[in-house]
Design a protein around this motif. Structure first.
Motif, mmCIF file in Angstrom:
data_model
loop_
_atom_site.group_PDB
_atom_site.id
_atom_site.type_symbol
_atom_site.label_atom_id
_atom_site.label_comp_id
_atom_site.label_asym_id
_atom_site.label_seq_id
_atom_site.Cartn_x
_atom_site.Cartn_y
_atom_site.Cartn_z
ATOM 1 N N VAL A 111 -16.528 -32.705 0.307
ATOM 2 C CA VAL A 111 -16.722 -32.811 -1.138
ATOM 3 C C VAL A 111 -15.778 -31.856 -1.859
ATOM 4 O O VAL A 111 -15.159 -32.198 -2.857
ATOM 5 N N ARG A 112 -15.665 -30.643 -1.317
ATOM 6 C CA ARG A 112 -14.800 -29.635 -1.950
ATOM 7 C C ARG A 112 -14.529 -28.508 -0.977
ATOM 8 O O ARG A 112 -15.104 -28.451 0.106
ATOM 9 N N LEU A 113 -13.673 -27.580 -1.394
ATOM 10 C CA LEU A 113 -13.321 -26.391 -0.623
ATOM 11 C C LEU A 113 -13.690 -25.166 -1.434
ATOM 12 O O LEU A 113 -13.637 -25.184 -2.665
ATOM 13 N N HIS A 123 -13.888 -16.427 4.249
ATOM 14 C CA HIS A 123 -14.293 -17.749 4.709
ATOM 15 C C HIS A 123 -13.518 -18.800 3.937
ATOM 16 O O HIS A 123 -13.471 -18.776 2.704
ATOM 17 N N LEU A 124 -12.908 -19.708 4.663
ATOM 18 C CA LEU A 124 -12.228 -20.858 4.094
ATOM 19 C C LEU A 124 -13.179 -22.030 4.335
ATOM 20 O O LEU A 124 -13.080 -22.739 5.332
ATOM 21 N N ASP A 125 -14.126 -22.181 3.428
ATOM 22 C CA ASP A 125 -15.231 -23.102 3.637
ATOM 23 C C ASP A 125 -14.859 -24.526 3.261
ATOM 24 O O ASP A 125 -14.335 -24.777 2.177
ATOM 25 N N VAL A 126 -15.156 -25.443 4.175
ATOM 26 C CA VAL A 126 -14.992 -26.868 3.937
ATOM 27 C C VAL A 126 -16.399 -27.414 3.719
ATOM 28 O O VAL A 126 -17.240 -27.360 4.610
ATOM 29 N N GLN A 127 -16.652 -27.919 2.522
ATOM 30 C CA GLN A 127 -18.007 -28.255 2.092
ATOM 31 C C GLN A 127 -18.221 -29.762 2.052
ATOM 32 O O GLN A 127 -17.506 -30.482 1.364
ATOM 33 N N TYR A 128 -19.228 -30.197 2.789
ATOM 34 C CA TYR A 128 -19.622 -31.601 2.880
ATOM 35 C C TYR A 128 -20.944 -31.798 2.150
ATOM 36 O O TYR A 128 -21.579 -30.856 1.701
ATOM 37 N N ALA A 129 -21.384 -33.056 2.101
ATOM 38 C CA ALA A 129 -22.737 -33.402 1.653
ATOM 39 C C ALA A 129 -23.399 -34.154 2.798
ATOM 40 O O ALA A 129 -22.764 -34.978 3.464
ATOM 41 N N ALA A 130 -24.672 -33.842 3.028
ATOM 42 C CA ALA A 130 -25.452 -34.507 4.071
ATOM 43 C C ALA A 130 -26.652 -35.173 3.421
ATOM 44 O O ALA A 130 -27.415 -34.517 2.708
ATOM 45 N N VAL A 163 -21.995 -22.855 -5.447
ATOM 46 C CA VAL A 163 -23.089 -23.818 -5.290
ATOM 47 C C VAL A 163 -23.098 -24.793 -6.467
ATOM 48 O O VAL A 163 -23.231 -26.003 -6.272
ATOM 49 N N ARG A 164 -22.941 -24.278 -7.670
ATOM 50 C CA ARG A 164 -22.914 -25.162 -8.849
ATOM 51 C C ARG A 164 -21.800 -26.203 -8.717
ATOM 52 O O ARG A 164 -22.016 -27.388 -8.946
ATOM 53 N N ALA A 165 -20.618 -25.747 -8.328
ATOM 54 C CA ALA A 165 -19.481 -26.663 -8.210
ATOM 55 C C ALA A 165 -19.722 -27.682 -7.086
ATOM 56 O O ALA A 165 -19.343 -28.859 -7.228
ATOM 57 N N LEU A 166 -20.337 -27.262 -6.006
ATOM 58 C CA LEU A 166 -20.638 -28.186 -4.911
ATOM 59 C C LEU A 166 -21.646 -29.240 -5.346
ATOM 60 O O LEU A 166 -21.496 -30.424 -5.038
ATOM 61 N N VAL A 167 -22.671 -28.829 -6.079
ATOM 62 C CA VAL A 167 -23.670 -29.784 -6.568
ATOM 63 C C VAL A 167 -23.009 -30.789 -7.507
ATOM 64 O O VAL A 167 -23.227 -32.001 -7.383
ATOM 65 N N VAL A 168 -22.192 -30.319 -8.424
ATOM 66 C CA VAL A 168 -21.481 -31.216 -9.346
ATOM 67 C C VAL A 168 -20.588 -32.172 -8.556
ATOM 68 O O VAL A 168 -20.559 -33.380 -8.804
ATOM 69 N N GLY A 169 -19.859 -31.635 -7.581
ATOM 70 C CA GLY A 169 -18.973 -32.468 -6.764
ATOM 71 C C GLY A 169 -19.733 -33.501 -5.951
ATOM 72 O O GLY A 169 -19.304 -34.659 -5.864
ATOM 73 N N ALA A 170 -20.851 -33.098 -5.377
ATOM 74 C CA ALA A 170 -21.657 -34.036 -4.579
ATOM 75 C C ALA A 170 -22.220 -35.138 -5.465
ATOM 76 O O ALA A 170 -22.215 -36.315 -5.079
ATOM 77 N N ARG A 171 -22.690 -34.768 -6.640
ATOM 78 C CA ARG A 171 -23.211 -35.790 -7.583
ATOM 79 C C ARG A 171 -22.131 -36.798 -7.937
ATOM 80 O O ARG A 171 -22.383 -38.004 -8.007
#
Length: 174
Positions: A111-113, A123-130, A163-171
Motif C-alpha cells: 500500500v505504501r512505504l 526501518h525501511l518498512d514495506v506496508q501491506y493491507a491484510a 498509521v494515518r497515512a497507511l489507513v488512508v492508503g488502504a482505504r
C-alpha cells in the motif's frame, strides 16, 4: 529466489502513488543494491521490514496493536525472518502472529512505504493491507499490550502520522 531478490523485485515494480513514495521506493531499491544483507536486522545501515494493516472490510475498521516497546497504536509488522520466502510472506506472517487471526488474505501489492527510526535501526518498512475474515476475533500476542478495532475515521485521527497515512492508503486501494 532469495528474500533479498524478492524485495528488490517488488520494490522495482511497485507503482508509487505519489512523488514522496517514489523517492522512498528509489531509496529502498538503492539500499538493497548497496547492502546484500539489507533485509536482515543485522544490517547496521538499516533494513527492510514488512508490516500489514489488518482490515475488516465489511465492518469498515482496522485492527491496531498497542506496541509493547513503543507504547503506540500501530499496524502489525516487524523484521524479516529466514523462513520468509517473500516480502509478502513476511508481512502476512507478522500480521497473523501479532493479530492471532487465522485466514488473513494479503493484498498483492504494498500500500505504501515508511522509513522511520527505531531503537534497533532505521526501518525501511514495506506496508501491506491484510483482509480479515468476517467476525475475526483477534488474540493478543506477547508483542502487544492490547489489540483494538478502530473504525476507519477514528484510525485516521490517531497521533501516529505513518498509521494515518497507511489507513488512508488502504482505504483508497480498497
Amino acid at each position: 529466489m532469495s528474500l533479498h531478490e524478492d524485495a528488490a523485485r517488488v520494490l522495482r515494480g511497485w507503482p508509487a502513488p505519489d512523488e514522496r513514495q517514489e523517492e522512498l521506493r528509489a531509496a529502498y531499491v538503492a539500499h538493497l543494491s548497496a547492502h546484500p544483507d539489507g533485509v536482515w536486522k543485522r544490517c547496521a545501515a538499516g533494513h527492510i521490514t514488512a508490516s500489514a494493516l489488518v482490515v475488516d472490510r465489511t465492518a469498515g475498521r482496522v485492527l491496531l496493536t498497542l506496541h509493547a516497546k513503543l507504547g503506540r497504536w500501530l499496524q502489525t509488522g516487524g523484521h524479516c525472518e529466514p523462513s520468509d520466502v517473500s516480502l509478502a510472506d513476511a508481512a502476512l506472517r507478522e500480521a497473523s502472529e501479532e493479530s492471532g487471526i487465522d485466514g488473513l488474505r494479503l493484498l498483492a501489492a504494498p500500500v505504501r512505504l515508511d522509513r522511520h527510526e527505531t531503537p534497533c535501526a532505521t526501518h525501511l518498512d514495506v506496508q501491506y493491507a491484510a483482509l480479515a475474515p468476517a467476525d475475526a476475533a483477534p488474540v493478543i500476542s506477547e508483542e502487544s499490550l492490547a489489540l483494538r478495532w478502530f473504525d476507519f475515521d477514528e484510525a485516521e485521527r490517531l497521533p501516529d502520522a505513518s498509521v494515518r497515512a497507511l489507513v488512508v492508503g488502504a482505504r483508497a486501494v480498497l
